[in-house]
Design an enzyme around this catalytic site. Sequence first.
Site, short mmCIF file in Angstrom:
data_model
loop_
_atom_site.label_atom_id
_atom_site.label_comp_id
_atom_site.label_asym_id
_atom_site.label_seq_id
_atom_site.Cartn_x
_atom_site.Cartn_y
_atom_site.Cartn_z
N ALA C 44 0.83 -1.20 0.00
CA ALA C 44 0.00 0.00 0.00
C ALA C 44 0.87 1.26 0.00
O ALA C 44 0.68 2.15 -0.82
CB ALA C 44 -0.93 -0.01 1.21
N ARG C 330 -10.14 -21.27 6.88
CA ARG C 330 -9.08 -21.12 7.86
C ARG C 330 -9.58 -21.09 9.30
O ARG C 330 -9.02 -21.75 10.18
CB ARG C 330 -8.33 -19.81 7.60
CG ARG C 330 -7.46 -19.87 6.37
CD ARG C 330 -6.80 -18.53 6.12
NE ARG C 330 -5.96 -18.61 4.92
CZ ARG C 330 -5.28 -17.59 4.40
NH1 ARG C 330 -5.34 -16.41 4.97
NH2 ARG C 330 -4.55 -17.74 3.32
#
Lengths: 251, 215, 642
Positions: C44, C330
């Site tokens: 980012a 997960r």
Amino acid sequence: MSSINLTLKIWRQHNSDALGNLETYDLDDVHTDMSFLEMLDILNEKLTKEGKEPVAFDHDCREGICGMCGAVIDGIAHGPEKEVTLCQLHMRNFSNGDTIVIEPFRSRAFPVKKDLLVDRSALDRIIQSGGYVSVNTGGTPDGNSLPIPSSNAELAMDAAACIGCGACVASCPNGAAMLFTSAKISQLALLPQGQAEKKQRALSMVAQMDEEGFGNCTNAKECEAVCPKGISIRNIARLNREYLFAALTEG
Amino acid sequence: MWFVRFLSSSIGKKLIMATTGLLLLLFLCTHVAGNATIYMSSKVFQSYADELHSHPLIVIVFSTIFLFIFLAHIGMGLFLFYQNWQVSKSRYSVTTRVVKNTFSSETMPYTGLIILTFLIVHIFSFTFSSSEVPISVTVKELLGGFFYGLFYIVSFIALAFHLNHGFWSMLQTFGLNHPRYNDAISKLTLILPLFFLILFAGIPLYFMTGLGASY
Amino acid sequence: MELNSRVPSGPLADKWNNHRFSNKLVNPANRRKYKVIVVGTGLAGASASATLAEQGYEVQTFCIQDSPRRAHSIAAQGGINAAKNYQNDGDSVHRLFYDTIKGGDFRAREANVYRLAEVSNEIIDQCVAQGVPFAREYGGTLANRSFGGAQVSRTFYARGQTGQQLLLGAYSALSRQIHAGNVKMFNRREMMDVVLVDGKARGITVRDVMTGEIESYYADVVILATGGYGNAYFLSTNAMASNVTAAWRAHKKGAGFANPSFVQIHPTCIPVHGDYQSKLTLMSESLRNDGRVWVPKKSDDKRPASQIPEEDRDYYLENKYPSFGNLVPRDVASRNAKEQCDEGKGVGNTGLAVYLDFADAIKRDGEETILKKYGNLFQMYEKITDSNPVEEPMLIYPAVHYTMGGLWVDYDLMTTIPGLFAIGECNFSDHGANRLGASALMQGLADGYFIIATSVANYLGTNSLDKVTGTEAPFKDSKQEVEERLDKLMQNSTGGPADKLTVDEVHKELGRLLWDHCGMAREEKSLEKALEELPEIKKKFWDSVYIPGIGKDLNQSLERAGRVADFLEFAEIMIRDALARKESCGCHLREESQTEEHEAKRDDENYTHVSVWEHISDEDPPQMHKEELEFEFVTPSQRSYK
């Protein structure tokens, strides 16, 4: 799990201007499942408890990909195991009673900042001088508009795997940064996106590399032997080719 | 100027070494071809030498060119040796070479210096030898001597080691490194030095051992 | 605290376009008059720095490591999602949007997630143009693989090093701008504080890690791209330097912190093997395609795996979830592993591990096939553990991996402090209560390359900012506060190390507390207990941590101490947030809120909101605010993997 006792000889140097020397430390009960950096952690905890200053060393991801860690262990960059960084080197590679000499990566272009911590910003400046495709964000063609043979993509990926740790420089008898520079030049020379600037890139990256004070390559192959990502000196041959062609035809 | 900039860069300097090395290798090929006539007979060898010296202009032009090539190779080699020595002196308290069989590559400057010494001796013994004695006689006399012959053999062994790394290194510098050809190249790095070693070092041996008595 | 999400009106698919059109712009000639600070150089931060510099802003970028290329985005293995539909298998922007919002268990903002899916395609084009060596088919087109939580193949990858390659792409774009003089790069700087002038973010205070000097920098806009806070747990898959300090300092200056308890725990990591351990290593999720997860049926069965006969083994995932088996998401896989170990069935020296067994796969497909698929992972495992997965089953255990929570941001990625933006893992915006594989890279680059520049232009175009020079009172005050805090840390260490603790000892204690009480399964009593114990650890830290050396120098112990001090404060809102959310959702499992089959049970009626925490003062407890989530375009449903 077993544990071993070690004698460590570690380079201590307070700052760039200070003179450094090897200090000897005894460290007992080192678990062989530890990584080398965890062993240094333990040593630092011990030194802290004794009121001494811990050993400064660079490290971050501790999974062999960020390229931040590295030291010369008994004369070998990243230590005796092949294709690992220091954080992935485990103590089971050593035996009880061993003396381990730990020195920082050394090169004229890597000033030692403190203990094992060196300044490798010269590598960044090599990339800044041309290790990119000059494309702004946005307005790029569709990803599939240029087919790239998968074998070329794989070769480019082999070169692109470089983590910029500087072990090649540290291990080179002449402190050359040819493997590092060639990895980036190869990656981009192998891909169609890199073609437009390939000549200028080769010329300016090599010029920057020379300016930083890296040594001359004598094809000693040590860089390839210690590279934690197994980057081949075939890339150096490609760099030589690219550079020769660029120097003779550019402009 | 771009040319100076190019040749003074780290890769440019290597390219000077590689290019001059290649030319010297070609020179060795012609030289060895001429010398091989010794194995045929003194007559053939003498006629080769006479033929060569009947064109003095060619000899002078070639000699001058090769003098410059030699000087460039030696000068640049010594310069690189000095630069590298400056970088590598007292770097680590423990130095370990990971690459095996590094003898030839580590000794390049030294084998080079042996070859240089040889060259000086060789030129003074043969190129500037008395023109009254036929060259074929000088060869037999000089190389038949034990110390002289031994010096020649040692020099050719040094040349073999020099070529062993130099040949591969030259191709690498020119950018020739491809899995398809690397096997062949690694074989050539042995065959080529051996070829020169046998042909060149064979001459003093030929005379020293008495095989060349009837020459 | 006012929470205005500023989501544009109109149909979902038009929101981003409409928004871009209605936003204010800054004339190219005027851009060079504006200064932008970017903190962090992961996906980012690097992409944002490069993009803003290309557009003409004067950018200053800061990173904590010795080079911007080291940021922890580099460690991402799997891939990056995009709705290209190159495989012609029915993918679309809408499907990527839906999968992401469903994967996040309906706790993310619809408009943000849709925009993410929309720009995903441009990311791939951008990266290809930069020379990222994505995997290719023989015909030369881009290859895809499938990933958890999706039924289409939309993941682009570069071997097992996708994060590295994307980051190096962004780093190269950043390097180009540094070379051009448009970005001024500051390496080895740790952000210590954000500086507010007239309520707007106008600068930062940083510590030069090499010299210990405290420096002030000013700008018109400050962008935080400082990653996640997984290291609060001490052991995580994060890099050693990953920390919450930048975000936490911003929070203390008025930025709301959203969903701090949403932490993803990855099921397949190499288990902890000793007290000395500094870090956990992730093994790719793809291993569960062929590996079978099991534990001994009897608890405290100490026999080696090879001596436990088939009838004494419990393949608990296959038994419990017959249709998904070992491939459950997960969070489900992690929770079940914990449950087995809690029952005493855990294996290995510590009893905190389960087996991941490839014996059947090897018998079925042959060793060669399995090694071809997972050879590099097996090798990595063997390097670390010295055990060969071909001969004996792997030992795995869940580990803290990613934090969905982060600074609260509006649709423009601006925090509750005007002029302070947060992008990447540092914000909370797109992943709800659980992140899908290969979505983190997508979000980081979407924010940096394609969203933040629009937001910055709009902010600068709509606000008139007074000139600052970095010497105003707020800068000096901030600098002084930072100095005082560091002095305090050092002062507590006077008197030598006798009877004192090291920073790591306290950090480990905090980590254990969070892992035990605010880890994979949370429960009211246990959370309350953690809240009670936290101040004791905090006190211990400030009373008895010994830091060697001096402050005005390279001092790695002091760096760690500063981060742990912030983790200790941050842990409080993490626990409080887990306590306040009485439902289970995504990775957040409250024991009290389960279905009869021990599955997470959402409570949409009461908890369809983002919880946003406001810092009141160091003495008063934090205050929680809610941003209600509205689902106009999708209908929240219960996830089921039976």
